[in-house]
Design an enzyme around this catalytic site. Sequence first.
Site, PDB file in Angstrom:
ATOM      1  N   THR A  96      13.652  11.108 -18.916  1.00 58.11           N
ATOM      2  CA  THR A  96      12.335  10.548 -18.587  1.00 58.11           C
ATOM      3  C   THR A  96      11.416  10.844 -19.757  1.00 58.11           C
ATOM      4  OG1 THR A  96      12.662  10.954 -16.233  1.00 58.11           O
ATOM      5  CG2 THR A  96      10.400  10.627 -16.973  1.00 58.11           C
ATOM      6  N   LYS A 171       9.620   3.915 -13.756  1.00 62.62           N
ATOM      7  CA  LYS A 171       9.698   5.314 -13.279  1.00 62.62           C
ATOM      8  C   LYS A 171       8.294   5.936 -13.162  1.00 62.62           C
ATOM      9  CE  LYS A 171      11.358   9.703 -13.205  1.00 62.62           C
ATOM     10  NZ  LYS A 171      12.323  10.370 -12.421  1.00 62.62           N
ATOM     11  N   LYS A 246       4.711  16.338 -15.241  1.00 60.51           N
ATOM     12  CA  LYS A 246       5.227  15.673 -16.451  1.00 60.51           C
ATOM     13  C   LYS A 246       5.106  14.153 -16.303  1.00 60.51           C
ATOM     14  CE  LYS A 246       9.411  14.551 -18.960  1.00 60.51           C
ATOM     15  NZ  LYS A 246      10.850  14.662 -19.137  1.00 60.51           N
TER      16      LYS A 246
HETATM   17  P1  NAD Z   1      17.380  20.341 -18.461  1.00 57.84           P
HETATM   18  O1  NAD Z   1      16.410  21.051 -19.323  1.00 57.84           O
HETATM   19  O2  NAD Z   1      18.159  21.078 -17.427  1.00 57.84           O
HETATM   20  O3  NAD Z   1      18.468  19.575 -19.393  1.00 57.84           O
HETATM   21  C1  NAD Z   1      18.201  19.076 -20.680  1.00 57.84           C
HETATM   22  C2  NAD Z   1      19.338  19.547 -21.577  1.00 57.84           C
HETATM   23  O4  NAD Z   1      19.183  18.991 -22.884  1.00 57.84           O
HETATM   24  C3  NAD Z   1      19.359  21.073 -21.748  1.00 57.84           C
HETATM   25  O5  NAD Z   1      20.631  21.577 -21.353  1.00 57.84           O
HETATM   26  C4  NAD Z   1      19.123  21.278 -23.254  1.00 57.84           C
HETATM   27  O6  NAD Z   1      19.807  22.388 -23.784  1.00 57.84           O
HETATM   28  C5  NAD Z   1      19.650  19.962 -23.804  1.00 57.84           C
HETATM   29  N1  NAD Z   1      19.168  19.644 -25.139  1.00 57.84           N
HETATM   30  C6  NAD Z   1      17.897  19.722 -25.630  1.00 57.84           C
HETATM   31  N2  NAD Z   1      17.880  19.332 -26.923  1.00 57.84           N
HETATM   32  C7  NAD Z   1      19.153  18.998 -27.248  1.00 57.84           C
HETATM   33  C8  NAD Z   1      19.777  18.523 -28.434  1.00 57.84           C
HETATM   34  N3  NAD Z   1      19.074  18.325 -29.566  1.00 57.84           N
HETATM   35  N4  NAD Z   1      21.101  18.291 -28.421  1.00 57.84           N
HETATM   36  C9  NAD Z   1      21.823  18.501 -27.292  1.00 57.84           C
HETATM   37  N5  NAD Z   1      21.304  18.955 -26.126  1.00 57.84           N
HETATM   38  C10 NAD Z   1      19.983  19.192 -26.113  1.00 57.84           C
HETATM   39  O7  NAD Z   1      16.585  19.118 -17.801  1.00 57.84           O
HETATM   40  P2  NAD Z   1      17.061  18.188 -16.581  1.00 57.84           P
HETATM   41  O8  NAD Z   1      16.484  18.690 -15.308  1.00 57.84           O
HETATM   42  O9  NAD Z   1      18.522  17.941 -16.701  1.00 57.84           O
HETATM   43  O10 NAD Z   1      16.246  16.856 -16.925  1.00 57.84           O
HETATM   44  C11 NAD Z   1      16.661  15.980 -17.958  1.00 57.84           C
HETATM   45  C12 NAD Z   1      15.759  14.755 -17.936  1.00 57.84           C
HETATM   46  O11 NAD Z   1      15.853  14.124 -16.667  1.00 57.84           O
HETATM   47  C13 NAD Z   1      14.264  15.080 -18.154  1.00 57.84           C
HETATM   48  O12 NAD Z   1      13.710  14.084 -18.958  1.00 57.84           O
HETATM   49  C14 NAD Z   1      13.707  15.055 -16.737  1.00 57.84           C
HETATM   50  O13 NAD Z   1      12.334  14.705 -16.710  1.00 57.84           O
HETATM   51  C15 NAD Z   1      14.563  13.980 -16.085  1.00 57.84           C
HETATM   52  N6  NAD Z   1      14.702  14.104 -14.627  1.00 57.84           N
HETATM   53  C16 NAD Z   1      14.949  15.304 -14.056  1.00 57.84           C
HETATM   54  C17 NAD Z   1      15.074  15.395 -12.664  1.00 57.84           C
HETATM   55  C18 NAD Z   1      15.362  16.723 -11.992  1.00 57.84           C
HETATM   56  O14 NAD Z   1      15.222  16.791 -10.772  1.00 57.84           O
HETATM   57  N7  NAD Z   1      15.767  17.753 -12.723  1.00 57.84           N
HETATM   58  C19 NAD Z   1      14.932  14.246 -11.878  1.00 57.84           C
HETATM   59  C20 NAD Z   1      14.734  13.021 -12.494  1.00 57.84           C
HETATM   60  C21 NAD Z   1      14.612  12.957 -13.882  1.00 57.84           C
END
Ligand code: NAD
Length: 298
Positions: A96, A171, A246
């Site tokens: 997102t 979204k 966010k």
């Molecule tokens: P998270 O922080 O658990 O996962 C993100 C991952 O990306 C982390 O493991 C991090 O180490 C990795 N990362 C960061 N930079 C990187 C790079 N350069 N190379 C490789 N890996 C890298 O976050 P999440 O909860 O999985 O959310 C991910 C996305 O989904 C966000 O944009 C969030 O807004 C969206 N989202 C989350 C939810 C939720 O409920 N968690 C729901 C809908 C949407």
Amino acid sequence: MARVGFVGLGNMGGPMAVNLVKAGHDVAGFDIVSSNLDEFVTSGGKGAASASQAAAGAEVIITMLPAGQHVRDVYTGADGLIATAADGALLIDCSTIDVETARAVAAAAGKAGLAMLDAPVSGGVVGAQAGTLTFMVGGSDDGFARAQPILDNMGKNIIHAGAAGNGQAAKICNNMILGISMIGVSEAFVLAEKLGLDHQKLFDISSTASGQCWSLTTYCPVPGPVPTSPANKDYQPGFSTDMMLKDLRLAQEAANSAGATTPLGAQAASIYGLFADTGAGNVDFSGIIRYLRGQSGD
Ligand code: NAD
């Protein structure tokens, strides 16, 4: 079955990538946090030493990263995914992020002859694990048609919202409705409490009257009327206040740059921000009712 590169194996990306492995795809994953990578390998995926190594030779490259800057960093630049992807690879960013970045990165991919989709999700970690996410997809018809069989392995509703960036637009517009409506429903319950009107009575009446909405009937912010809502579990998320904040901030950024008037969206962002400042960032967003009662998040 496809050869897939998956970058970002966090709370959402980890289980999404595992669902692709379970569906029989050949998935190489990468995350900068080694424990996330280890967990993916334990679940049957292949570990890669870098994003470009995960993407090498892949027909489909998927990213699930925290925010816009991470997406820019991973896709653009000398050893970014756009420069290193195989000819004809389809790029799908499920993070997102802001609409502007989604459109800029898709345009950079297009210049390099690669199709790119923005495909943010709703459904949370539970939906990611169960493979029941909703995907809101922006990009070309052809890219969407190619992505659909892959996204089907991770979600149950796959919706094409239009051109590049429109998945992100859908979204943030949806979550702006949700953030505002949850405050509205919560204010009504707080007023009912002051007026001596029982929670269940207000629910019974409004859920069949013109106040009816998802925040009331599916995610009711007081315990009792909807037993599955987070209010019944001390507001454990669910969908955290930080996540809602966010998305509301992304909606405000988009409204400012597009010249849209969204006073309630602005107010909602400010109210969730104040709630988060009380230590409630990890509390479910429906816990906003506590803030309206003058209580802190913990
Ligand atoms: P998270 O922080 O658990 O996962 C993100 C991952 O990306 C982390 O493991 C991090 O180490 C990795 N990362 C960061 N930079 C990187 C790079 N350069 N190379 C490789 N890996 C890298 O976050 P999440 O909860 O999985 O959310 C991910 C996305 O989904 C966000 O944009 C969030 O807004 C969206 N989202 C989350 C939810 C939720 O409920 N968690 C729901 C809908 C949407």
